[in-house]
Design a protein around this motif. Structure first.
Motif, PDB file in Angstrom:
ATOM      1  N   LEU A  16      44.352  33.661  40.807  1.00 52.57           N
ATOM      2  CA  LEU A  16      44.560  33.694  41.881  1.00 52.57           C
ATOM      3  C   LEU A  16      45.168  35.113  41.897  1.00 52.57           C
ATOM      4  CD1 LEU A  16      46.356  30.497  41.150  1.00 52.57           C
ATOM      5  CD2 LEU A  16      43.972  30.977  42.568  1.00 52.57           C
ATOM      6  N   VAL A  17      45.779  35.615  43.365  1.00 48.96           N
ATOM      7  CA  VAL A  17      46.702  36.733  43.964  1.00 48.96           C
ATOM      8  C   VAL A  17      47.748  35.762  44.433  1.00 48.96           C
ATOM      9  CG1 VAL A  17      46.499  38.788  45.303  1.00 48.96           C
ATOM     10  CG2 VAL A  17      44.734  37.550  43.977  1.00 48.96           C
ATOM     11  N   LEU A  18      49.079  36.231  43.548  1.00 51.20           N
ATOM     12  CA  LEU A  18      50.488  35.898  43.742  1.00 51.20           C
ATOM     13  C   LEU A  18      51.517  36.880  44.158  1.00 51.20           C
ATOM     14  CD1 LEU A  18      50.356  34.204  39.891  1.00 51.20           C
ATOM     15  CD2 LEU A  18      50.204  33.318  42.585  1.00 51.20           C
ATOM     16  N   ARG A  19      51.373  36.808  45.654  1.00 44.85           N
ATOM     17  CA  ARG A  19      52.044  37.336  46.802  1.00 44.85           C
ATOM     18  C   ARG A  19      53.753  37.685  46.363  1.00 44.85           C
ATOM     19  NH1 ARG A  19      50.702  39.209  52.380  1.00 44.85           N
ATOM     20  NH2 ARG A  19      51.119  41.046  52.814  1.00 44.85           N
ATOM     21  N   THR A  20      54.168  38.505  45.319  1.00 46.04           N
ATOM     22  CA  THR A  20      55.901  37.669  45.300  1.00 46.04           C
ATOM     23  C   THR A  20      56.742  39.145  46.042  1.00 46.04           C
ATOM     24  OG1 THR A  20      55.142  38.624  42.956  1.00 46.04           O
ATOM     25  CG2 THR A  20      57.650  38.256  43.386  1.00 46.04           C
ATOM     26  N   PRO A  64      37.197  30.808  45.219  1.00 48.32           N
ATOM     27  CA  PRO A  64      36.825  31.929  43.938  1.00 48.32           C
ATOM     28  C   PRO A  64      37.050  33.159  43.765  1.00 48.32           C
ATOM     29  CG  PRO A  64      35.231  30.068  44.447  1.00 48.32           C
ATOM     30  CD  PRO A  64      35.564  29.910  45.035  1.00 48.32           C
ATOM     31  N   PHE A  65      37.817  33.795  43.590  1.00 46.73           N
ATOM     32  CA  PHE A  65      37.947  34.638  43.746  1.00 46.73           C
ATOM     33  C   PHE A  65      37.094  36.073  44.402  1.00 46.73           C
ATOM     34  CE2 PHE A  65      38.780  39.661  42.154  1.00 46.73           C
ATOM     35  CZ  PHE A  65      40.644  39.576  43.080  1.00 46.73           C
ATOM     36  N   GLU A  66      36.029  35.294  43.235  1.00 48.70           N
ATOM     37  CA  GLU A  66      35.138  36.275  44.361  1.00 48.70           C
ATOM     38  C   GLU A  66      34.112  36.261  45.933  1.00 48.70           C
ATOM     39  OE1 GLU A  66      35.757  36.441  40.627  1.00 48.70           O
ATOM     40  OE2 GLU A  66      34.925  34.889  41.694  1.00 48.70           O
ATOM     41  N   ARG A  67      34.442  34.951  46.492  1.00 47.35           N
ATOM     42  CA  ARG A  67      34.516  34.943  47.773  1.00 47.35           C
ATOM     43  C   ARG A  67      35.986  35.548  48.272  1.00 47.35           C
ATOM     44  NH1 ARG A  67      31.564  35.711  51.487  1.00 47.35           N
ATOM     45  NH2 ARG A  67      31.879  33.831  53.193  1.00 47.35           N
ATOM     46  N   LEU A  68      36.880  35.056  48.049  1.00 42.16           N
ATOM     47  CA  LEU A  68      38.396  35.382  48.597  1.00 42.16           C
ATOM     48  C   LEU A  68      37.818  36.993  48.867  1.00 42.16           C
ATOM     49  CD1 LEU A  68      40.588  34.539  49.071  1.00 42.16           C
ATOM     50  CD2 LEU A  68      41.740  34.879  47.344  1.00 42.16           C
ATOM     51  N   VAL A  69      37.849  37.936  47.447  1.00 38.59           N
ATOM     52  CA  VAL A  69      37.606  39.237  47.796  1.00 38.59           C
ATOM     53  C   VAL A  69      36.285  39.758  49.467  1.00 38.59           C
ATOM     54  CG1 VAL A  69      36.470  41.745  47.261  1.00 38.59           C
ATOM     55  CG2 VAL A  69      37.646  39.823  45.766  1.00 38.59           C
ATOM     56  N   GLU A  70      34.961  39.062  49.068  1.00 40.56           N
ATOM     57  CA  GLU A  70      34.052  38.478  49.726  1.00 40.56           C
ATOM     58  C   GLU A  70      34.402  38.289  51.943  1.00 40.56           C
ATOM     59  OE1 GLU A  70      31.105  36.229  49.139  1.00 40.56           O
ATOM     60  OE2 GLU A  70      30.237  37.454  47.959  1.00 40.56           O
ATOM     61  N   VAL A  71      36.011  37.524  51.818  1.00 38.90           N
ATOM     62  CA  VAL A  71      36.526  36.648  53.534  1.00 38.90           C
ATOM     63  C   VAL A  71      37.184  38.081  53.513  1.00 38.90           C
ATOM     64  CG1 VAL A  71      37.561  35.268  53.812  1.00 38.90           C
ATOM     65  CG2 VAL A  71      35.529  34.859  52.719  1.00 38.90           C
ATOM     66  N   LEU A  72      37.582  38.625  52.801  1.00 42.29           N
ATOM     67  CA  LEU A  72      39.659  39.307  53.353  1.00 42.29           C
ATOM     68  C   LEU A  72      38.578  41.473  53.061  1.00 42.29           C
ATOM     69  CD1 LEU A  72      42.458  38.122  50.817  1.00 42.29           C
ATOM     70  CD2 LEU A  72      41.438  37.987  53.122  1.00 42.29           C
ATOM     71  N   ASN A  73      37.374  41.533  52.263  1.00 45.62           N
ATOM     72  CA  ASN A  73      36.640  42.592  52.581  1.00 45.62           C
ATOM     73  C   ASN A  73      37.949  44.151  52.840  1.00 45.62           C
ATOM     74  OD1 ASN A  73      34.746  43.737  52.638  1.00 45.62           O
ATOM     75  ND2 ASN A  73      34.974  44.389  55.000  1.00 45.62           N
ATOM     76  N   PRO A  74      38.915  43.916  51.141  1.00 50.81           N
ATOM     77  CA  PRO A  74      40.078  45.022  51.422  1.00 50.81           C
ATOM     78  C   PRO A  74      39.261  46.552  51.869  1.00 50.81           C
ATOM     79  CG  PRO A  74      39.330  43.959  49.520  1.00 50.81           C
ATOM     80  CD  PRO A  74      38.796  42.991  50.029  1.00 50.81           C
ATOM     81  N   ALA A  75      39.533  47.000  51.453  1.00 50.10           N
ATOM     82  CA  ALA A  75      38.659  49.200  51.414  1.00 50.10           C
ATOM     83  C   ALA A  75      38.091  48.595  49.410  1.00 50.10           C
ATOM     84  CB  ALA A  75      39.849  49.784  51.585  1.00 50.10           C
ATOM     85  N   ARG A  76      37.418  48.860  49.432  1.00 48.75           N
ATOM     86  CA  ARG A  76      36.502  48.802  48.327  1.00 48.75           C
ATOM     87  C   ARG A  76      36.655  50.740  48.187  1.00 48.75           C
ATOM     88  NH1 ARG A  76      33.300  44.542  47.645  1.00 48.75           N
ATOM     89  NH2 ARG A  76      34.045  42.426  49.582  1.00 48.75           N
ATOM     90  N   SER A  77      36.923  50.665  46.674  1.00 46.28           N
ATOM     91  CA  SER A  77      36.704  51.880  46.127  1.00 46.28           C
ATOM     92  C   SER A  77      36.279  51.441  43.883  1.00 46.28           C
ATOM     93  CB  SER A  77      38.473  52.242  45.659  1.00 46.28           C
ATOM     94  OG  SER A  77      38.765  53.660  44.944  1.00 46.28           O
ATOM     95  N   MET A  78      35.839  52.266  43.500  1.00 45.69           N
ATOM     96  CA  MET A  78      35.204  52.225  41.979  1.00 45.69           C
ATOM     97  C   MET A  78      36.746  52.417  41.192  1.00 45.69           C
ATOM     98  SD  MET A  78      31.939  51.457  42.309  1.00 45.69           S
ATOM     99  CE  MET A  78      31.666  51.816  40.898  1.00 45.69           C
ATOM    100  N   SER A  79      37.711  52.797  41.667  1.00 39.94           N
ATOM    101  CA  SER A  79      38.520  53.392  40.615  1.00 39.94           C
ATOM    102  C   SER A  79      39.671  52.216  40.565  1.00 39.94           C
ATOM    103  CB  SER A  79      39.735  55.081  41.941  1.00 39.94           C
ATOM    104  OG  SER A  79      40.204  54.527  42.895  1.00 39.94           O
ATOM    105  N   ARG A  80      39.759  51.206  41.371  1.00 43.84           N
ATOM    106  CA  ARG A  80      41.034  50.826  40.932  1.00 43.84           C
ATOM    107  C   ARG A  80      40.363  48.998  41.702  1.00 43.84           C
ATOM    108  NH1 ARG A  80      42.583  52.546  46.724  1.00 43.84           N
ATOM    109  NH2 ARG A  80      41.736  51.024  47.937  1.00 43.84           N
ATOM    110  N   HIS A  81      40.303  47.811  41.176  1.00 44.71           N
ATOM    111  CA  HIS A  81      40.176  46.470  41.288  1.00 44.71           C
ATOM    112  C   HIS A  81      41.094  46.227  42.579  1.00 44.71           C
ATOM    113  CE1 HIS A  81      40.208  42.218  40.567  1.00 44.71           C
ATOM    114  NE2 HIS A  81      39.647  42.218  39.570  1.00 44.71           N
TER     115      HIS A  81
END
Length: 481
Positions: free
Chosen positions: A347-351, A380-397
């Motif tokens: 889960l991504v808990l936005r504080t 699933p977190f994996e599906r959430l990443v696909e839907v939100l489609n954040p800027a991808r980087s091999m340097s960070r999660h």
């Protein structure tokens, strides 16, 4: 709380949200919710399987990362090492491990690709997948190196079963058992049933009989198919998956790409995933203070720790919008309690720290955020990443770079006749995130707080040990204050 709602679902056939347990924490109050609750969702049972069993949502990302990083990568290995002192029956141990692999399909499954490149689960019989217990003679000074080597050896998930075992024979009365799982086949919760089953099978085999355990009600493949049915399809506007994706899309809109922290080095273009650990212990007084504050706030210990970590990150320069990743067990049906498999979701808990809240006000914000997240935990977190489609980087999660784990799942305990068992270090050299804080509570027989033990895992690409040592000092100071 998840286990209580699962028990209520199974026993009373009603669906109770986790929020109800926080808002009405007595039996009398809870009864009012139950009388108005919806009928329980479809029960998880064994079903007829297709020729190619799909991967669960959570498994898909690990499979993709395994192909991306290569079979030599050990980022998602789960190593266990136990020192066995006493008279060991090697034949019984090997037979017991074989029994356990036979009992849990997840331990004898590979993940090949179909003709169109889609991965699927291929479940083998135990004779086809079990390669036996490897036995190596080892001098005492070699043990730590050998354990590290085995823990750091990756898996080829397409062709290789996701578990390997080895016995290091130091002398006649001293052995080290090493079991390494790939995360695609197990999670933290899985360690308790895995240990219990090994102990049960060893005792039976040492006595010359087969284990007399009850068959598992379902296997991981059954869960995968049930998950897809239960969540439904995104093309259906009324499906659980669509409703929950809508929640997360709204909640995580305009999320920071990354947290700005006081790094000791610039972030590299490609993460090496090399990591190190800083361990710490907090006394019973601080533990009791956290528990008291949580109860006064109608919150959990985890929520207080999350508020503390978010405050620390904010004061280190990360701003007032702090996304923290946290795993949730994902075993939302009682049938899964004793199954070894990968059920955990992230889960991504936005504080939100805007407006200079007091610490109690921040806990209230965290409580509302977390309860809403728990009500939408199935995406699933994996599906959430696909839907939100954040800027991808091999340097960070993606979506978050700092995680928090409160280890309150059942402890893995194992007793083997004629042997004394002790944990053997399997120190990880991998870090999935920039920072990962893991804490475990210790309590007395009557439930009183005894203390907290913790580990701050950090990416050595970014941080020196001395810097993370200071983070621990600062966090304790915040919580004491």
């Amino acid at each position: 709380a998840t286990r209580i709602t699962s028990r209520i679902r199974t026993t009373l056939n009603v669906e109770l949200p986790l929020r109800a347990l926080f808002e009405t924490p007595t039996v009398a109050q809870l009864a009012g919710h139950i009388s108005k609750a919806d009928t329980a969702r479809a029960t998880l049972i064994g079903v007829e399987r297709p020729a190619e069993i799909p991967l669960s949502f959570a498994q898909r990302r690990l499979w993709f990362l395994n192909r991306l990083e290569g079979a030599e990568a050990s980022t998602y290995n789960l190593p266990i090492a136990l020192r066995l002192t006493g008279t060991l029956d090697r034949t019984a141990l090997e037979a017991a491990l074989r029994d356990v692999v036979e009992r849990h399909e997840s331990l004898r499954t590979t993940y090949p690709e179909s003709a169109d490149g889609t991965p699927y689960q291929k479940v083998f019989g135990v004779d086809e997948s079990w390669s036996g217990l490897e036995v190596l003679d080892a001098a005492e000074e070699e043990v730590e190196i050998l354990v590290g080597d085995m823990a750091g050896r990756g898996f080829d998930l397409i062709a290789e079963a996701p578990v390997r075992t080895c016995l290091l024979a130091v002398d006649v009365t001293s052995h080290v058992l090493v079991v390494v799982l790939h995360h695609i086949a197990g999670d933290g919760w899985s360690m308790a049933p895995l240990a219990r089953d090994i102990a049960t099978a060893y005792e039976a085999r040492a006595e010359g009989r087969v284990p007399d355990w009850e068959p598992l009600p379902v296997q991981y493949a059954d869960y995968t198919l049930w998950q897809q049915t239960m969540l439904g399809h995104e093309s259906d506007p009324d499906s659980a998956l669509t409703r929950q994706i809508t929640y997360w899309t709204r909640t995580l809109a305009s999320l920071p790409e990354q947290l700005e922290l006081p790094w000791d080095r610039p972030r590299p273009a490609n993460s090496s995933y090399r990591g190190d650990l800083v361990s710490f212990e907090w006394d019973a007084e601080l533990h009791a203070g956290i528990v008291t504050l949580a109860r006064q706030s109608g919150a959990s210990v985890f929520m207080v720790l999350q508020a503390g970590l978010a405050t620390l990150l904010s004061r280190l320069g990360a701003g007032t919008d702090i996304p923290i990743g946290s795993p949730i067990a994902g075993r939302t049906d009682e049938a899964l309690d004793d199954v070894v498999g990968f059920f955990v979701n992230t889960l991504v808990l936005r504080t939100d720290l805007s407006g200079d809240p007091t610490f109690r006000e921040l806990i209230e914000r965290v409580r509302e955020t977390d309860l809403a997240a728990y009500a939408n935990q199935d995406v699933p977190f994996e599906r959430l990443v696909e839907v939100l489609n954040p800027a991808r980087s091999m340097s960070r999660h993606p979506l978050f770079q700092v995680s928090l784990v409160l280890q309150n799942n059942p402890q893995a305990e194992m007793t083997l006749p004629g042997l004394t068992l002790a944990g053997q270090s399997t120190r990880s050299q991998a870090a999935k995130f920039d920072l990962s804080l893991g804490i475990r509570e210790s309590v007395s027989a009557d439930g009183s707080p005894v203390g907290l033990t913790g580990v701050f895992e950090f990416a050595t690409d970014l941080f020196d040990r001395s810097t993370v040592d200071l983070f621990v000092v600062y966090l304790r100071r915040l919580l004491v204050g």
